[in-house]
Design a protein around this motif. Structure first.
Motif, mmCIF file in Angstrom:
data_model
loop_
_atom_site.group_PDB
_atom_site.id
_atom_site.type_symbol
_atom_site.label_atom_id
_atom_site.label_comp_id
_atom_site.label_asym_id
_atom_site.label_seq_id
_atom_site.Cartn_x
_atom_site.Cartn_y
_atom_site.Cartn_z
ATOM 1 N N TYR A 1 0.827 -1.209 0.000
ATOM 2 C CA TYR A 1 0.000 0.000 0.000
ATOM 3 C C TYR A 1 0.862 1.260 0.000
ATOM 4 O O TYR A 1 0.485 2.281 -0.574
ATOM 5 C CB TYR A 1 -0.927 -0.016 1.213
ATOM 6 C CG TYR A 1 -1.829 1.190 1.320
ATOM 7 C CD1 TYR A 1 -3.026 1.247 0.616
ATOM 8 C CD2 TYR A 1 -1.476 2.285 2.105
ATOM 9 C CE1 TYR A 1 -3.852 2.359 0.702
ATOM 10 C CE2 TYR A 1 -2.291 3.392 2.198
ATOM 11 C CZ TYR A 1 -3.474 3.420 1.489
ATOM 12 O OH TYR A 1 -4.286 4.527 1.571
ATOM 13 N N ASP B 1 -5.583 1.926 -3.971
ATOM 14 C CA ASP B 1 -6.995 1.540 -3.942
ATOM 15 C C ASP B 1 -7.176 0.068 -4.327
ATOM 16 O O ASP B 1 -8.004 -0.644 -3.747
ATOM 17 C CB ASP B 1 -7.805 2.427 -4.891
ATOM 18 C CG ASP B 1 -7.863 3.869 -4.416
ATOM 19 O OD1 ASP B 1 -7.766 4.079 -3.188
ATOM 20 O OD2 ASP B 1 -8.000 4.774 -5.252
ATOM 21 N N ILE C 1 -6.266 -2.275 -1.431
ATOM 22 C CA ILE C 1 -7.353 -2.435 -0.453
ATOM 23 C C ILE C 1 -8.395 -3.412 -0.987
ATOM 24 O O ILE C 1 -8.885 -4.284 -0.253
ATOM 25 C CB ILE C 1 -7.982 -1.067 -0.132
ATOM 26 C CG1 ILE C 1 -6.974 -0.191 0.620
ATOM 27 C CG2 ILE C 1 -9.248 -1.243 0.691
ATOM 28 C CD1 ILE C 1 -7.469 1.199 0.938
ATOM 29 N N ASN D 1 -9.553 -2.003 6.342
ATOM 30 C CA ASN D 1 -10.218 -0.878 7.005
ATOM 31 C C ASN D 1 -9.194 0.112 7.562
ATOM 32 O O ASN D 1 -9.382 1.333 7.484
ATOM 33 C CB ASN D 1 -11.116 -1.385 8.135
ATOM 34 C CG ASN D 1 -12.321 -2.145 7.622
ATOM 35 O OD1 ASN D 1 -12.724 -1.972 6.471
ATOM 36 N ND2 ASN D 1 -12.895 -2.987 8.455
ATOM 37 N N HIS E 1 -7.777 2.073 4.673
ATOM 38 C CA HIS E 1 -8.792 2.974 4.122
ATOM 39 C C HIS E 1 -8.959 4.211 5.006
ATOM 40 O O HIS E 1 -9.167 5.325 4.497
ATOM 41 C CB HIS E 1 -10.122 2.248 3.990
ATOM 42 C CG HIS E 1 -11.249 3.132 3.532
ATOM 43 N ND1 HIS E 1 -11.314 3.630 2.250
ATOM 44 C CD2 HIS E 1 -12.332 3.629 4.193
ATOM 45 C CE1 HIS E 1 -12.400 4.389 2.131
ATOM 46 N NE2 HIS E 1 -13.022 4.406 3.298
ATOM 47 N N ALA F 1 -11.543 8.963 3.204
ATOM 48 C CA ALA F 1 -12.005 8.246 4.384
ATOM 49 C C ALA F 1 -12.884 9.155 5.234
ATOM 50 O O ALA F 1 -12.682 10.369 5.293
ATOM 51 C CB ALA F 1 -10.823 7.751 5.200
#
Length: 487
Positions: free
Chosen positions: A290, A299, A302, A326, A329, A335
């Motif tokens: 990430y 993205d 995730i 989560n 994100h 977010a």
């Protein structure tokens, strides 16, 4: 009432009592000098991958400076006791009661130095601790290792080509002065901590370490010591690419969301033939990916994590994958930001949600900080023009001085303060709010879009010229400027 009904009621009452007891098998009682009225919380990490802190219990210290916290755990756990900006960590075991004491302490220390970047440890003392307590055993082990490393630091200095026999001497010293006990958690702690140290000092290879500590052994998700060694051994071993699997190829599979291909391909490494270990390494690699934007789309990472969790046959991996996704994100642009309700200078409560539909330029400041005052002056200079250009912009400043009177004095009794004509709130001792918004220094800025979402991972300060090119301004395109010349 018949006998069957009475038995049923009795069973329900017993079950309820058992459930209530099961939720509080750890008790911490404490006394805090001059701590009356302060909030005290108990946290633990949900897992060793995300390292997300979860609150186990919270209370307010009574007028006689005492508190009691209760928690539940199936196994020994490292917890953190926090009061305001100060904390201390220690181990708790199921079925145990702990007595702690915090002596006189300068609670205003956070206004004299940055305790976010230079943390101040809460001076926590244990009372009536047995000699075989887990904390005492681990403290003794840490002391033995630290003392030996200090006395023989040249032997472990990379400049002098340290030899493995020096590490073997350390292990012998540890076994002599901190031998195994009946506490299996301590025995594992010592074993895995020494293994992690051995690997970090490059006295053994990853291959041999995996074969000795990971291969053909159960995966101890609940054991922090095992998971620390696991994450140490496989850190960046996949996400940055391998000889057989370059990072660009792994990034391509993530971009195309090819879960099966991604997972199966990792099996070319002989250390990852075990499906359970391979999938756990994949979760760790995706979390690392990430932050590696050269090869991976954040993205898509995730999305990939969520798919791995959905398709996994291991219940622990389903939970871990969703938790990591989560967590990532929440750090990303778009977010949802945590709402809050805080008092303004007139002690009227203001809720952040009341500003939905507006761009909220949120700032966290200290009234006496020169850097904060400088940025506030810039905001005051541009405030009228910003509000005139865009009707749905709101400046909101949260003053983080311990005493709200400082905010009142700045705004009502100084010439500078009379220019700060926007929404001002006091943080009201909500230290958890500062953690949620990632405040690590003052001033700190956050831009929230009209949908109530985080606009940037890091929001520039006014002094950078941000207010002249903010996203709420209409875009102006210069039609005469082109990348290529027109002929």
């Amino acid at each position: 009432m018949n006998l069957l009904a009475r038995v049923s009621i009795l069973f329900i009452m017993l079950a309820g009592a058992a459930a209530a007891w099961a939720q509080t098998n750890i008790t911490i009682r404490g006394e805090v000098v001059d701590g009356a009225g302060k909030a005290v919380s108990l946290y633990h990490n949900t897992d060793m991958l995300t390292m997300v802190e979860e609150q186990m219990d919270k209370t307010v210290i009574t007028d006689n400076n005492h508190f009691e916290l209760n928690a539940y755990s199936n196994y020994p756990t490292l917890v953190t006791l926090q009061i305001e900006n100060y904390s201390q960590s220690f181990f708790v075991e199921p079925g145990r009661e702990y007595e702690v004491y915090v002596p006189a302490f300068d609670w205003d220390l956070d206004e004299k130095k940055n305790v976010f970047l230079d943390p101040e440890v809460l001076p926590l003392e244990f009372l009536n601790m047995p000699v075989d307590d887990l904390n005492a055993l681990i403290s003794n082990y840490e002391m033995v290792v630290a003392q030996y490393m200090t006395e023989h630091q040249n032997r472990f200095d990379a400049r002098f080509h340290p030899k493995k026999r020096y590490f073997d001497s350390l292990v012998a010293e540890v076994n002599k002065r901190a031998p195994d006990t009946r506490n299996e958690y301590f025995n594992r702690y010592k074993r895995y901590q020494l293994a992690s140290l051995k690997f970090s000092l490059r006295f053994d290879s990853r291959k041999h370490m995996v074969q000795e500590y990971i291969k053909n052994q159960p995966v101890l998700y609940y054991d922090d010591n095992y998971m620390t060694l696991f994450t140490t051994l496989f850190a960046n071993s996949v996400s940055k690419g391998t000889k057989l699997l370059p990072a660009w190829q792994l990034g391509g599979w993530v971009q195309d969301l090819k879960v099966k291909v991604f997972l199966d391909s990792l099996g070319v490494d002989s250390l990852l033939r075990n499906e359970q270990v391979r999938e756990l390494v994949a979760l760790q690699a995706l979390q690392e990916a990430y932050y590696q934007g050269n090869y991976y789309d954040p993205d898509r990472v995730i999305e990939m994590l969520r798919l791995v969790g959905q398709q996994s046959k291991f219940s622990e991996h389903k939970v871990l994958a969703e938790r990591i996704a989560n967590h990532l994100h929440q750090q990303a642009c778009g977010a949802e930001v945590p709402s809050f309700t805080l008092p303004d200078v007139d002690k009227e409560m203001v809720c952040l949600d009341s500003m939905r539909g507006k761009w909220v330029y949120l700032s966290f400041v200290r009234s006496g900080d020169p850097n904060c005052i400088g940025e506030l002056e810039t905001m005051a200079h541009f405030k009228d023009s910003v509000y005139a250009q865009c009707k749905n912009v709101e400046f909101v400043t949260v003053c983080c001085d311990r005493e709200p009177q400082k905010m009142y004095h700045l705004l009502r009794n100084t010439k500078k303060g009379k220019r700060y004509t926007w929404t001002w709130l006091h943080f009201d001792g909500n230290y958890q709010l500062l953690e949620h918004y990632g405040v690590a220094a003052y001033p700190h800025f956050v831009l929230i879009n009209p949908e109530g979402q985080l606009q940037y991972a890091v929001t520039p300060a006014p002094g950078t010229g941000f207010l002249l090119k903010a996203p709420w301004l209409p875009k102006q395109e210069d039609e005469e400027r082109h990348f290529f010349l027109n002929y």
